[in-house]
Write a protein that holds these residues in place. Structure first.
Motif, PDB file in Angstrom:
ATOM      1  N   GLY A 102       4.334  32.211  10.962  1.00 40.50           N
ATOM      2  CA  GLY A 102       3.230  32.803  10.216  1.00 40.50           C
ATOM      3  C   GLY A 102       2.849  32.020   8.980  1.00 40.50           C
ATOM      4  O   GLY A 102       1.659  31.886   8.647  1.00 40.50           O
TER       5      GLY A 102
ATOM      6  N   SER B 200      -0.159  33.825  17.946  1.00 38.05           N
ATOM      7  CA  SER B 200       0.826  34.837  17.556  1.00 38.05           C
ATOM      8  C   SER B 200       2.259  34.316  17.611  1.00 38.05           C
ATOM      9  O   SER B 200       3.147  34.882  16.969  1.00 38.05           O
ATOM     10  CB  SER B 200       0.686  36.071  18.445  1.00 38.05           C
ATOM     11  OG  SER B 200       0.912  35.742  19.812  1.00 38.05           O
ATOM     12  N   ASP B 201       2.508  33.256  18.399  1.00 40.78           N
ATOM     13  CA  ASP B 201       3.864  32.730  18.518  1.00 40.78           C
ATOM     14  C   ASP B 201       4.175  31.691  17.447  1.00 40.78           C
ATOM     15  O   ASP B 201       5.297  31.200  17.365  1.00 40.78           O
ATOM     16  CB  ASP B 201       4.053  32.104  19.921  1.00 40.78           C
ATOM     17  CG  ASP B 201       5.504  31.761  20.216  1.00 40.78           C
ATOM     18  OD1 ASP B 201       6.396  32.512  19.783  1.00 40.78           O
ATOM     19  OD2 ASP B 201       5.749  30.724  20.863  1.00 40.78           O
TER      20      ASP B 201
ATOM     21  N   SER C 259       5.873  26.676  17.635  1.00 39.17           N
ATOM     22  CA  SER C 259       6.006  27.918  18.399  1.00 39.17           C
ATOM     23  C   SER C 259       7.448  28.413  18.329  1.00 39.17           C
ATOM     24  O   SER C 259       8.382  27.710  18.740  1.00 39.17           O
ATOM     25  CB  SER C 259       5.596  27.693  19.858  1.00 39.17           C
ATOM     26  OG  SER C 259       4.224  27.440  19.957  1.00 39.17           O
TER      27      SER C 259
ATOM     28  N   ASP D 169      -4.713  32.076  21.032  1.00 38.52           N
ATOM     29  CA  ASP D 169      -3.564  32.897  20.667  1.00 38.52           C
ATOM     30  C   ASP D 169      -2.605  32.090  19.784  1.00 38.52           C
ATOM     31  O   ASP D 169      -2.027  31.091  20.230  1.00 38.52           O
ATOM     32  CB  ASP D 169      -2.841  33.353  21.935  1.00 38.52           C
ATOM     33  CG  ASP D 169      -1.683  34.292  21.640  1.00 38.52           C
ATOM     34  OD1 ASP D 169      -1.520  34.717  20.474  1.00 38.52           O
ATOM     35  OD2 ASP D 169      -0.915  34.597  22.582  1.00 38.52           O
TER      36      ASP D 169
END
Length: 353
Positions: A100, A96-97, A292, A94
């Motif tokens: 980007g 996603s945190d 993060s 993961d």
């Protein structure tokens, strides 16, 4: 995610209990604390496989071919992929945190090979009483503590990305920094191995400090202003570049050991683990910049500077400091050539004065 991993475990008969060979960048955080914390979390999650941590200078040498996990600076990522050390990151991790732009701008041939852990910014720091709202390094006139011998290529490439031309302005930026730090002799003694910039700044021999946010933990208590350095004469940095520490799995890791390595990656990207790493488990802020996003709100409770860091790290125009596949063959060779150019230019200035 752990549920997925355990389901995968039941599908393999592999009984290999060999240790995970973990090559970690020698200057990544407080490495003793990092290794202890990671192994503690790994054991607490029920794992028994041994971990053998191997300190590694990712800037100056390739790792061993026996590596299962690697932590390294993204500047050498393309070289490590091209030379067959790193495996592609499985989609079950993961990310996603993460910021980007870090993920998007760290791909190699459009593939993701690691998870970003910590960002590192060239920061211009001064005491608030000395702040002149400096917009770029070319506006500096005061004496500055600069680790220029070790960082020369990074400064040059950041300046080059700002100007995007061959007008010689990038070399003018380096020449200006050389003067700010005290000239040719100061340049010769500004490598990290003998650098005393933090002591000089604490003694107020220098008004400004050009270095990393992590140095804040070593400064005397005061009210500091921190800006990410703009290596140009532009009002704004056109292409902000950040060094990023990544964690990757070795290309040839298989079966049960692969699942253990994936679990370690999950721990490395866990919000609480990163908070503990950035604060020495809540005892002392290390002023690192985690990749993060969610960790910044926690760190801002200890120092509001982190609210400003978060704002500066959000823009999508931010970039990852990368070099090509020939990093180990070219990077420091070209750095040496730059140092010789600066030395010759300085000698010409003296002879002409």
């Amino acid at each position: 995610m752990m549920t997925v991993f355990w389901q995968l475990r039941y599908r393999t008969n592999d009984m290999d209990d060999s240790p995970i060979i973990f090559y970690y960048f020698y200057d990544f955080s407080d490495t003793d604390h990092f290794c202890t914390l990671l192994e503690y979390r790994f054991r607490a999650s029920g794992h028994t496989r041994p971990i053998r941590f191997v300190s590694w200078n990712c800037y100056h040498e390739e790792p061993g071919r026996d590596g299962d996990l690697f932590i390294y600076d993204a500047v050498c990522m393309s070289a490590l992929v091209d030379k067959g050390y790193l495996g592609q990151l499985p989609e079950i991790i993961d990310i996603s945190d993460m910021f980007g732009w870090v993920i998007d701008k760290s791909k190699v041939r459009r593939k993701t090979y690691g998870v970003p852990l910590i960002l590192c910014a060239n920061a211009l720091i001064c005491r608030r009483e000395d702040d002149r709202n400096i917009r770029n390094v070319m506006e500096l006139t005061e004496r500055v503590a600069i680790p220029m011998h070790s960082m020369l290529m990074y400064y040059y490439l950041q300046a080059f990305c700002n100007y995007q031309d061959k007008s010689g302005k990038s070399l003018q930026v380096l020449a200006h920094l050389k003067e700010l730090m005290g000239g040719k002799e100061a340049l010769a003694h500004s490598s990290f191995a003998e650098y005393n910039g933090i002591d000089r700044f604490n003694r107020k021999e220098c008004t400004y400090f050009l270095g990393f946010t992590e140095s804040l933990r070593l400064f005397a208590p005061d009210d500091y202003v921190v800006r990410f350095a703009n290596f140009s004469d532009n009002d704004e940095d056109q292409i902000p570049l950040f060094m990023v520490d990544f964690a990757s799995i070795g290309k040839n890791v298989r079966e049960e050991k692969l699942l253990d390595c994936l679990d370690l990656l999950e721990i490395l990207t866990d919000r609480q683990f990163l908070y503990d790493l950035c604060t020495k488990e809540g005892q002392q802020l290390q002023y690192m910049l985690p990749c993060s996003k969610s960790v910044y709100a926690d760190l801002a409770k200890l120092d509001p500077l982190y609210d400003r860091f978060y704002e500066l790290l959000l823009p999508e125009e931010n970039g990852v400091f990368r070099y090509g596949p020939q990093f180990y063959e070219e990077f420091y060779k070209r750095s040496g050539e730059l140092q010789e150019q600066l030395a010759r230019a300085f000698d010409r200035e003296i002879q002409g004065s």
